[in-house]
Design an enzyme around this catalytic site. Sequence first.
Site, PDB file in Angstrom:
ATOM      1  N   SER A   3      -2.462  -2.746  -2.352  1.00 42.19           N
ATOM      2  CA  SER A   3      -1.120  -3.025  -1.844  1.00 42.19           C
ATOM      3  C   SER A   3      -1.009  -4.493  -1.417  1.00 42.19           C
ATOM      4  CB  SER A   3      -0.796  -2.056  -0.699  1.00 42.19           C
ATOM      5  OG  SER A   3       0.528  -2.202  -0.247  1.00 42.19           O
ATOM      6  N   HIS A  61       6.446   0.997  -1.060  1.00 40.14           N
ATOM      7  CA  HIS A  61       6.210   1.354  -2.467  1.00 40.14           C
ATOM      8  C   HIS A  61       7.081   2.520  -2.933  1.00 40.14           C
ATOM      9  CE1 HIS A  61       2.981  -1.512  -2.437  1.00 40.14           C
ATOM     10  NE2 HIS A  61       2.430  -0.898  -1.405  1.00 40.14           N
TER      11      HIS A  61
END
Length: 297
Positions: free
Chosen positions: A88, A191
């Site tokens: 991430s 996300h």
Amino acid sequence: MVIVGCPGQGSQTEGFLIPWLEQIVEFKMELEKLSEASGLDLVRLGSSASELEIKDTAIAQPLIVASSIAGFRAGLSNTPISGVLGHSVGEFAAAAIAGILSDDEAITLVKIRGEAMARAAKAEKTSMAAILGGESGEIQSKLDELGLSIANYNGSGQVVAAGLSSDILRLIENPPERSRVIELKVAGAFHTHFMDSAVPELSQAAAKMKPKDPEIAIWSNVDGQLVNSGQDFLDSLVRQVSSPVRWDACMESLPTEPFTFVELPPAGALAGMVKRAVSTASPVALRKPIDLEKVPA
């Protein structure tokens, strides 16, 4: 062979940088440089700031990325590195380590990312939770029932669900069969489509950068594949704000011959997942400076 991993949001804890700041002068110097570039007092944030303050997305993201970059520059500068990957937001640190972006460019972009995602998170009360164990079909059925999405495919029997906080609470109270659900220390449904409004701002900032092609192997969270173009990797950093993280695919793409996987601070989560999923890896989590002694010369 040494491959470096850069952790993502939620890895930070109150005071986690104290031993690094106290024991490695170079680490503090690197963090001070990144503080100047980001406009944040990263030394204070990593040592004396409260857990609540460093949970703030706008703070957590640059703090985590800066910690990984400083850990690499101060602790592994003389260690030959064969590859790097991030989880991430950790991909911004990975981009700096691979030479795609400068350290200042990476911290500048991630500060913009964190601020934009923090604003997106305030639009609705959202959250994330790790689901450990369970059967994939049952998990997906439960998430569909609750209106939740999978934000991270972490492998090793773990996915991360994201969505409205009320629905995450319902998931925790009634988890899928044979699974355990743990709410994460994040402030939004990252996300997922809840972050769509953060994409244009990051895209505009990224368009001003002139990325270089990577100097070492780097894997992407998009599909776990190696990326040879710096521009392609930068473009993927923008898309990943509102797209799922495929850490499982990254682990599947790691070398089939033995290697050492070194997770930079704030370390622990990635090393644990790699240990369970990648039989050829010998993970080392750099929780404290003394852990550098475990890295092969």
